[in-house]
Design a protein around this motif. Sequence first.
Motif, PDB file in Angstrom:
ATOM      1  N   HIS A 177      35.605  88.500   5.078  1.00  0.00           N
ATOM      2  CA  HIS A 177      36.951  88.341   5.660  1.00  0.00           C
ATOM      3  C   HIS A 177      37.044  87.063   6.493  1.00  0.00           C
ATOM      4  O   HIS A 177      38.050  86.828   7.166  1.00  0.00           O
ATOM      5  CB  HIS A 177      37.290  89.541   6.551  1.00  0.00           C
ATOM      6  CG  HIS A 177      37.362  90.834   5.801  1.00  0.00           C
ATOM      7  ND1 HIS A 177      38.494  91.224   5.109  1.00  0.00           N
ATOM      8  CD2 HIS A 177      36.429  91.801   5.599  1.00  0.00           C
ATOM      9  CE1 HIS A 177      38.258  92.391   4.530  1.00  0.00           C
ATOM     10  NE2 HIS A 177      37.012  92.762   4.802  1.00  0.00           N
ATOM     11  N   GLY A 178      35.982  86.292   6.520  1.00  0.00           N
ATOM     12  CA  GLY A 178      35.999  85.020   7.259  1.00  0.00           C
ATOM     13  C   GLY A 178      35.663  85.164   8.729  1.00  0.00           C
ATOM     14  O   GLY A 178      35.845  84.229   9.508  1.00  0.00           O
ATOM     15  N   VAL A 179      35.156  86.346   9.117  1.00  0.00           N
ATOM     16  CA  VAL A 179      34.828  86.569  10.536  1.00  0.00           C
ATOM     17  C   VAL A 179      33.313  86.435  10.728  1.00  0.00           C
ATOM     18  O   VAL A 179      32.537  87.115  10.055  1.00  0.00           O
ATOM     19  CB  VAL A 179      35.279  87.976  10.991  1.00  0.00           C
ATOM     20  CG1 VAL A 179      34.918  88.215  12.457  1.00  0.00           C
ATOM     21  CG2 VAL A 179      36.779  88.152  10.773  1.00  0.00           C
ATOM     22  N   ARG A 180      32.921  85.548  11.646  1.00  0.00           N
ATOM     23  CA  ARG A 180      31.495  85.403  11.967  1.00  0.00           C
ATOM     24  C   ARG A 180      31.157  86.266  13.192  1.00  0.00           C
ATOM     25  O   ARG A 180      31.957  86.359  14.129  1.00  0.00           O
ATOM     26  CB  ARG A 180      31.150  83.946  12.266  1.00  0.00           C
ATOM     27  CG  ARG A 180      31.342  83.028  11.065  1.00  0.00           C
ATOM     28  CD  ARG A 180      30.903  81.596  11.353  1.00  0.00           C
ATOM     29  NE  ARG A 180      31.635  80.971  12.440  1.00  0.00           N
ATOM     30  CZ  ARG A 180      31.136  80.687  13.633  1.00  0.00           C
ATOM     31  NH1 ARG A 180      29.864  80.966  13.915  1.00  0.00           N
ATOM     32  NH2 ARG A 180      31.875  80.120  14.555  1.00  0.00           N
ATOM     33  N   VAL A 181      29.984  86.887  13.149  1.00  0.00           N
ATOM     34  CA  VAL A 181      29.563  87.745  14.265  1.00  0.00           C
ATOM     35  C   VAL A 181      28.135  87.366  14.653  1.00  0.00           C
ATOM     36  O   VAL A 181      27.209  87.475  13.833  1.00  0.00           O
ATOM     37  CB  VAL A 181      29.607  89.238  13.879  1.00  0.00           C
ATOM     38  CG1 VAL A 181      29.264  90.107  15.087  1.00  0.00           C
ATOM     39  CG2 VAL A 181      30.974  89.620  13.326  1.00  0.00           C
ATOM     40  N   ASN A 182      27.975  86.905  15.878  1.00  0.00           N
ATOM     41  CA  ASN A 182      26.647  86.532  16.363  1.00  0.00           C
ATOM     42  C   ASN A 182      26.407  87.144  17.740  1.00  0.00           C
ATOM     43  O   ASN A 182      27.328  87.707  18.337  1.00  0.00           O
ATOM     44  CB  ASN A 182      26.534  85.000  16.450  1.00  0.00           C
ATOM     45  CG  ASN A 182      26.552  84.359  15.068  1.00  0.00           C
ATOM     46  OD1 ASN A 182      25.639  84.585  14.257  1.00  0.00           O
ATOM     47  ND2 ASN A 182      27.595  83.586  14.772  1.00  0.00           N
ATOM     48  N   ALA A 183      25.181  87.035  18.202  1.00  0.00           N
ATOM     49  CA  ALA A 183      24.848  87.518  19.549  1.00  0.00           C
ATOM     50  C   ALA A 183      24.123  86.415  20.300  1.00  0.00           C
ATOM     51  O   ALA A 183      23.477  85.553  19.698  1.00  0.00           O
ATOM     52  CB  ALA A 183      23.971  88.767  19.467  1.00  0.00           C
ATOM     53  N   ILE A 184      24.251  86.467  21.614  1.00  0.00           N
ATOM     54  CA  ILE A 184      23.437  85.609  22.484  1.00  0.00           C
ATOM     55  C   ILE A 184      22.611  86.541  23.365  1.00  0.00           C
ATOM     56  O   ILE A 184      23.148  87.464  23.980  1.00  0.00           O
ATOM     57  CB  ILE A 184      24.309  84.694  23.368  1.00  0.00           C
ATOM     58  CG1 ILE A 184      25.051  83.669  22.505  1.00  0.00           C
ATOM     59  CG2 ILE A 184      23.450  83.980  24.413  1.00  0.00           C
ATOM     60  CD1 ILE A 184      26.021  82.777  23.292  1.00  0.00           C
ATOM     61  N   ALA A 185      21.310  86.292  23.400  1.00  0.00           N
ATOM     62  CA  ALA A 185      20.417  87.076  24.261  1.00  0.00           C
ATOM     63  C   ALA A 185      19.935  86.175  25.397  1.00  0.00           C
ATOM     64  O   ALA A 185      19.025  85.362  25.206  1.00  0.00           O
ATOM     65  CB  ALA A 185      19.233  87.597  23.455  1.00  0.00           C
ATOM     66  N   PRO A 186      20.565  86.314  26.577  1.00  0.00           N
ATOM     67  CA  PRO A 186      20.111  85.482  27.693  1.00  0.00           C
ATOM     68  C   PRO A 186      18.762  85.962  28.214  1.00  0.00           C
ATOM     69  O   PRO A 186      18.440  87.152  28.156  1.00  0.00           O
ATOM     70  CB  PRO A 186      21.177  85.707  28.777  1.00  0.00           C
ATOM     71  CG  PRO A 186      22.314  86.426  28.107  1.00  0.00           C
ATOM     72  CD  PRO A 186      21.706  87.164  26.952  1.00  0.00           C
ATOM     73  N   GLY A 187      18.005  85.029  28.753  1.00  0.00           N
ATOM     74  CA  GLY A 187      16.835  85.402  29.556  1.00  0.00           C
ATOM     75  C   GLY A 187      17.302  85.594  30.987  1.00  0.00           C
ATOM     76  O   GLY A 187      18.464  85.896  31.231  1.00  0.00           O
ATOM     77  N   PRO A 188      16.386  85.410  31.947  1.00  0.00           N
ATOM     78  CA  PRO A 188      16.774  85.563  33.354  1.00  0.00           C
ATOM     79  C   PRO A 188      17.687  84.423  33.782  1.00  0.00           C
ATOM     80  O   PRO A 188      17.297  83.256  33.725  1.00  0.00           O
ATOM     81  CB  PRO A 188      15.434  85.478  34.093  1.00  0.00           C
ATOM     82  CG  PRO A 188      14.551  84.683  33.186  1.00  0.00           C
ATOM     83  CD  PRO A 188      14.985  85.011  31.787  1.00  0.00           C
ATOM     84  N   ILE A 189      18.897  84.770  34.200  1.00  0.00           N
ATOM     85  CA  ILE A 189      19.891  83.751  34.547  1.00  0.00           C
ATOM     86  C   ILE A 189      20.142  83.787  36.054  1.00  0.00           C
ATOM     87  O   ILE A 189      20.553  84.824  36.596  1.00  0.00           O
ATOM     88  CB  ILE A 189      21.214  83.982  33.770  1.00  0.00           C
ATOM     89  CG1 ILE A 189      20.961  84.033  32.250  1.00  0.00           C
ATOM     90  CG2 ILE A 189      22.234  82.897  34.122  1.00  0.00           C
ATOM     91  CD1 ILE A 189      20.390  82.778  31.626  1.00  0.00           C
ATOM     92  N   ALA A 190      19.904  82.659  36.691  1.00  0.00           N
ATOM     93  CA  ALA A 190      19.982  82.575  38.156  1.00  0.00           C
ATOM     94  C   ALA A 190      21.374  82.920  38.679  1.00  0.00           C
ATOM     95  O   ALA A 190      22.377  82.685  37.998  1.00  0.00           O
ATOM     96  CB  ALA A 190      19.612  81.152  38.588  1.00  0.00           C
ATOM     97  N   SER A 191      21.400  83.480  39.889  1.00  0.00           N
ATOM     98  CA  SER A 191      22.653  83.754  40.618  1.00  0.00           C
ATOM     99  C   SER A 191      23.607  84.660  39.872  1.00  0.00           C
ATOM    100  O   SER A 191      24.823  84.444  39.865  1.00  0.00           O
ATOM    101  CB  SER A 191      23.380  82.431  40.962  1.00  0.00           C
ATOM    102  OG  SER A 191      22.519  81.565  41.617  1.00  0.00           O
ATOM    103  N   THR A 192      23.077  85.683  39.204  1.00  0.00           N
ATOM    104  CA  THR A 192      23.928  86.662  38.521  1.00  0.00           C
ATOM    105  C   THR A 192      23.598  88.057  39.059  1.00  0.00           C
ATOM    106  O   THR A 192      22.520  88.279  39.623  1.00  0.00           O
ATOM    107  CB  THR A 192      23.679  86.653  36.995  1.00  0.00           C
ATOM    108  OG1 THR A 192      22.301  86.957  36.752  1.00  0.00           O
ATOM    109  CG2 THR A 192      24.024  85.309  36.378  1.00  0.00           C
TER     110      THR A 192
END
Length: 276
Positions: free
Chosen positions: A188-203
């Motif tokens: 259908h033309g829809v892309r689906v991805n994920a981002i896996a952050p590591g430890p992110i400062a000040s969150t």
Amino acid sequence: MSPAVETTAIFKDNIFAGKILLCSGGGSGICRNMTEAMVRHGAKAVIFSRSKDKLEKAAKEMSIKTGGEVFAVAGDVRNPVDVENAVKITVEKYGRLDFLINGAAGNFLSSFGNLSYNAFKTVIEIDLLGTFNFTKAAVEHLKASKGAVINVTATLHYTGTPFQQHAGAAKAAIDALTKHWAVELGPHGVRVNAIAPGPIASTVGMEKLGPAFETNSVPLQRMGEVQDIAQSTVFLFSEGASYITGIVLVVDGGAWMNPSFPHYPEIVLTPPDFKL
Ligand code: NAP
Ligand code: COA
């Protein structure tokens, strides 16, 4: 090691002009910065989470900072009525929906012994069901715009991180959904991805899990910054990633691959009886 740089330094301005983003969890932390980067590059955005006051303040601040448009809709990702409402308001207001970020999440450190039935269920419902609910509510609009989704996951489940089974199980299932949706929505033309952050400062995430992380256990020798995740977001939503779907982009300085990371030696030997 050089620090993270602003997305504008890397990507052209206005690459998302005319595009509409809906972001759960967009009123704080990592997802607020993902949203801000998209708006700085021309998108209009709707941010969604439970706290109306926090969201409205964030939307106003982001609009002023970027000169763009950010709108707030309050609700709970666990409630299908709320997410349907957010999608409806977005499409009524802007006429379309191009990008969805599933970022809302809840987490805390808890040993198996301290993790109640309801605590496990709560995190699964916010992270996993929340991601399902939002994407289910948005999917027909994403098909219409040939849009894209980014699910925000984590690396916790790659190594069985202690005291994180609730979040790890939820994020593992979100990684699975990322692949299922990539295959089913690709035609259908829809892309689906994920981002896996590591430890992110000040969150908030780092505040809650922070004691476990030491900078020198990160191969790239620094904590992640919200800008690191924002850059990956702009890339994955951009035309530069038009042939990329179904991936989990790990943005963690190599952290998860180091066996001494995260660092819980005394806790692993003596499971604690604490609540954070
Ligand atoms: P955060 O600022 O606390 O972001 C979580 C957001 O989710 C908040 O804005 C919260 O807003 C919203 N939320 C929570 N429960 C919700 C619900 N039931 N319905 C709607 N919204 C809800 O934390 P963060 O650390 O930036 O984390 C952002 C994302 O990155 C999460 O998916 C997290 O798992 C992931 N991550 C973070 C790290 C890190 O180092 N920080 C590492 C790996 C992955 P309200 O309270 O207003 O609802
Ligand atoms: N350790 C163990 N159990 C905990 C806990 C902790 N630190 N914090 C909450 N719980 C348990 C509660 O005791 C409750 O279980 P019970 O009914 O058996 O007592 C269950 O989790 C639900 O708690 P509740 O406060 O009712 O849930 P909520 O839906 O209001 O809030 C949380 C969800 C707990 C995840 C809350 O921390 C939150 O809203 N977090 C959002 C921000 C966040 O976590 N950001 C980081 C993202 S990585």
